[in-house]
Every structure is written in structure tokens, then in C-alpha cells.
Write a protein that holds these residues in place. Sequence first.
Motif, PDB file in Angstrom:
ATOM      1  N   ALA A 107      38.093  35.054  38.271  1.00 21.01           N
ATOM      2  CA  ALA A 107      38.306  36.640  37.483  1.00 21.01           C
ATOM      3  C   ALA A 107      37.949  38.018  38.090  1.00 21.01           C
ATOM      4  N   ALA A 108      36.991  37.689  38.881  1.00 17.19           N
ATOM      5  CA  ALA A 108      36.721  38.896  40.430  1.00 17.19           C
ATOM      6  C   ALA A 108      38.297  39.142  40.989  1.00 17.19           C
ATOM      7  N   GLU A 109      38.952  37.698  41.353  1.00 18.13           N
ATOM      8  CA  GLU A 109      40.082  38.768  41.805  1.00 18.13           C
ATOM      9  C   GLU A 109      41.063  39.504  41.788  1.00 18.13           C
ATOM     10  N   ALA A 110      41.057  38.954  39.751  1.00 15.99           N
ATOM     11  CA  ALA A 110      41.591  39.604  39.053  1.00 15.99           C
ATOM     12  C   ALA A 110      41.431  40.605  38.528  1.00 15.99           C
ATOM     13  N   MET A 111      40.097  41.273  38.614  1.00 13.83           N
ATOM     14  CA  MET A 111      39.969  42.518  38.177  1.00 13.83           C
ATOM     15  C   MET A 111      40.236  43.979  39.663  1.00 13.83           C
ATOM     16  N   GLY A 166      43.418  44.830  40.137  1.00 13.99           N
ATOM     17  CA  GLY A 166      43.917  45.658  38.842  1.00 13.99           C
ATOM     18  C   GLY A 166      44.165  45.154  38.003  1.00 13.99           C
ATOM     19  N   ILE A 167      44.153  43.543  37.288  1.00 13.28           N
ATOM     20  CA  ILE A 167      44.850  42.519  36.270  1.00 13.28           C
ATOM     21  C   ILE A 167      44.108  43.729  35.167  1.00 13.28           C
ATOM     22  N   ASP A 168      44.828  44.070  33.625  1.00 11.13           N
ATOM     23  CA  ASP A 168      44.715  44.232  33.063  1.00 11.13           C
ATOM     24  C   ASP A 168      44.328  43.112  31.762  1.00 11.13           C
ATOM     25  N   PRO A 169      43.075  43.030  31.216  1.00 10.43           N
ATOM     26  CA  PRO A 169      42.534  41.538  30.602  1.00 10.43           C
ATOM     27  C   PRO A 169      43.266  41.197  29.923  1.00 10.43           C
ATOM     28  N   LEU A 170      43.817  42.708  28.984  1.00  2.81           N
ATOM     29  CA  LEU A 170      44.387  42.700  27.984  1.00  2.81           C
ATOM     30  C   LEU A 170      46.338  42.740  28.565  1.00  2.81           C
ATOM     31  N   ARG A 188      39.475  28.872  23.255  1.00  3.16           N
ATOM     32  CA  ARG A 188      38.966  30.311  23.756  1.00  3.16           C
ATOM     33  C   ARG A 188      38.141  31.266  22.838  1.00  3.16           C
ATOM     34  N   ASP A 189      38.263  31.203  21.835  1.00  2.62           N
ATOM     35  CA  ASP A 189      37.365  32.567  20.902  1.00  2.62           C
ATOM     36  C   ASP A 189      35.562  31.578  21.418  1.00  2.62           C
ATOM     37  N   TRP A 190      35.294  30.263  21.636  1.00  2.00           N
ATOM     38  CA  TRP A 190      33.985  29.741  21.478  1.00  2.00           C
ATOM     39  C   TRP A 190      33.839  30.409  22.696  1.00  2.00           C
ATOM     40  N   MET A 191      34.612  30.433  23.571  1.00  2.00           N
ATOM     41  CA  MET A 191      34.608  30.089  25.055  1.00  2.00           C
ATOM     42  C   MET A 191      33.670  31.687  25.435  1.00  2.00           C
ATOM     43  N   ALA A 192      34.731  32.846  25.120  1.00  2.00           N
ATOM     44  CA  ALA A 192      34.529  34.061  24.638  1.00  2.00           C
ATOM     45  C   ALA A 192      32.852  34.501  24.372  1.00  2.00           C
ATOM     46  N   TYR A 238      32.175  38.522  33.552  1.00  2.00           N
ATOM     47  CA  TYR A 238      32.833  38.198  32.516  1.00  2.00           C
ATOM     48  C   TYR A 238      33.541  39.224  31.225  1.00  2.00           C
ATOM     49  N   PRO A 239      32.638  40.976  31.104  1.00  2.00           N
ATOM     50  CA  PRO A 239      33.066  41.513  30.171  1.00  2.00           C
ATOM     51  C   PRO A 239      34.775  41.207  30.515  1.00  2.00           C
ATOM     52  N   TRP A 240      35.437  41.204  31.501  1.00  2.00           N
ATOM     53  CA  TRP A 240      36.828  40.730  31.869  1.00  2.00           C
ATOM     54  C   TRP A 240      37.318  39.687  31.364  1.00  2.00           C
ATOM     55  N   LEU A 241      36.780  38.314  31.342  1.00  2.00           N
ATOM     56  CA  LEU A 241      37.304  37.185  31.084  1.00  2.00           C
ATOM     57  C   LEU A 241      36.744  36.983  29.624  1.00  2.00           C
ATOM     58  N   VAL A 242      36.030  37.676  28.330  1.00  2.00           N
ATOM     59  CA  VAL A 242      35.587  37.551  27.367  1.00  2.00           C
ATOM     60  C   VAL A 242      36.828  38.576  26.370  1.00  2.00           C
TER      61      VAL A 242
END
Length: 323
Positions: free
Chosen positions: A222-226, A229-233, A261-265, A299-303
Motif C-alpha cells: 500500500a505504501a509503495e502504491a501511494m 501516486g496510484i489512485d485507489p479508485l 472485500r467489504d469485510w476487510m475494508a 490503511y485509508p488508501w487500502l480501504v
Amino acid sequence: MDATTLHSIGELSRRTGLPVRTIRFYSDSGVVAPTTRSPAGYRLYDHDALLRLELLRTLRELGMDLAVIRRVLDRELSVAEVAAAHADALDVQIQVLQLRRSVLRVAAGRGSDPEETTLMHRLTRLSGDERRRMIDEFVTGTFGAADAEPAAAAMVRAAAPDLPRDPSGEQVAAWVELVGLMGDEDFRARMRRTAVHRAGGHVLDIESRAGEELMELTRQKAAEAMKSGIDPLGDRAASVVDDLVHRFAEVFERTPDAEFRDWMAQSFEEAHDPGVDRYWRLVWIVNGWQVVPDLIPVYPWLVRALRATGTGGRGEPGSPANG
């Protein structure tokens, strides 16, 4: 020229650059009195009067009022004392002007309406004591008058926003947004929940059950994605999230579908509210702290990514195309 040379008021004007009427005013006020008068009744001034007038002009150009200058000329105050006092006063004026400049730049950049501009001006004019009282009220209102959650309250107080003397436009905008958050009752409840969790060092149930190895991998991806600059959407987030979903589903012996996935979020969202994370980002901006990438909540990006990929808009979650 010796010290006994006398000067007419016109000569003083030529030597000092001051208008005759101004010198006459100072003379009538007794600040620079004539030494004597000519047989025709014209005022005449000696060399000391010339020096006195030159000092008066200098001090006036530095912004000192006539009453203070008179005390300096009469040796009731030293130039050093007056200079120090006026330098302090100028510091305050400069701070006010710099603050006004920042507010105007924010208003111009954001296209602020009159109400927002007035609000920014009012909030940035608060004194340091007034801002501290506002933050104290926020902490007390969030965690209770008796500090029912002392560790959480202490954590928020220790990182309280403190608008600098010469804030940038970004800091002014962040401060105004922070004030809005601190006055929101719903936000206070969310802050209380997440701050208590963080201050207590609690581990989420999903973290403890998934194990440190998988959690470390999750934070890393998740940190690498952020950082990239990868958009979570966006579509690029799908491969990151889908891989993690399959790993978690295997550990929890669940099907990696939209429900999982919803449970994980929801599980990751418990201690990381997006609004609260926004609060901490704003605090970093106002305080001028360097943003340390390792401390940015992932976690906010991941959610957000989990919820986006759980909608079925990128193909069925768990299908080979997403695996």
C-alpha cells in the motif's frame, strides 16, 4: 563652519530637505527652538539646532511619533531605547502584514467568497493564547473534562497545530480547515474513537489474525502504491488489492468475493478514519513539519481501493483476470 554660525530657516530647509513650513511647525512646537532672531525678527538657528533637526527628521522617517522624539531630543530617552521599542513594534506590524498577505493570496487562489475571506481573516487574527484556548476546548470536548482518555488526549495535545508568525498560504488554508474540523461534533466522535485506539497501541483483530508477515506485506504494498501516486479508485490499484485480497482470503479461509472485500475494508477502517487522517495531515502542514512517508497512514488508501474493487466495476472480484 564653526559652531557659532547661525542659519536662517531657509538655510535649514536646504540642508535638511524639510519644507520651511514643517521646520516652522517644529519651531513653534518648541521641538527645535530658534537660537535667536535677526534685527528684522527672522528666526536664526545654531549648529546644534541643525543637528537636532536632522535627528528629528531621521526618527520621523523611522516612524516615531513627535512626543517620543521630543523626549529623545531632550535626552529623557536614549536613541537605543526608542529604537529597540520601535523595532519590536515593527515586528508586530510586519507579522500582521505578512498574515494579511497570506490570507489575500489564499482568497485569490481559491476564489473565496466574502464569507470565507472574512472567516479566514478572523481566524488568522487570533492571538497565540486564543488559538491555544481553542485547541484546549477541542481536546476537552473530545476526550472529556476529566481527560477520561488521558493517553489519547495527551497525544492530541502534544501535536497541536500552532500557526507560525509568517504562515504560507497553504498553512492559512490548512488552519482554517482544521478549525472547521475541531468544531464538528461528528468529527470529534471519530477523533475520539481513532485516537483512543492509536494511543492505546491496540492491534486490530484483522491484524492479529492475519499475522505480522502478511500485515508487513500489506503495509509495504500500500505504501509503495501511494508513493507511486496510484489512485485507489483507478485501474492500477486493482492488481495490488486483488493480490492482497487473495492472500487474506487464504488465511481466513474465505472466498475472495465482494462481501469479503467489504469485510476487510470495515476491519481496516476501525482505527483509520479518513477524516481523522486528514486532520493529522493538516496539523503537519500548519506546524511546518516534514511529511515522513513511513508515517503516512496506508490503511485509508487500502480501504478506498478495497471498496472500489469490490463494486464489480473492474470485473468479478476473485476472477483470474483480477488475480
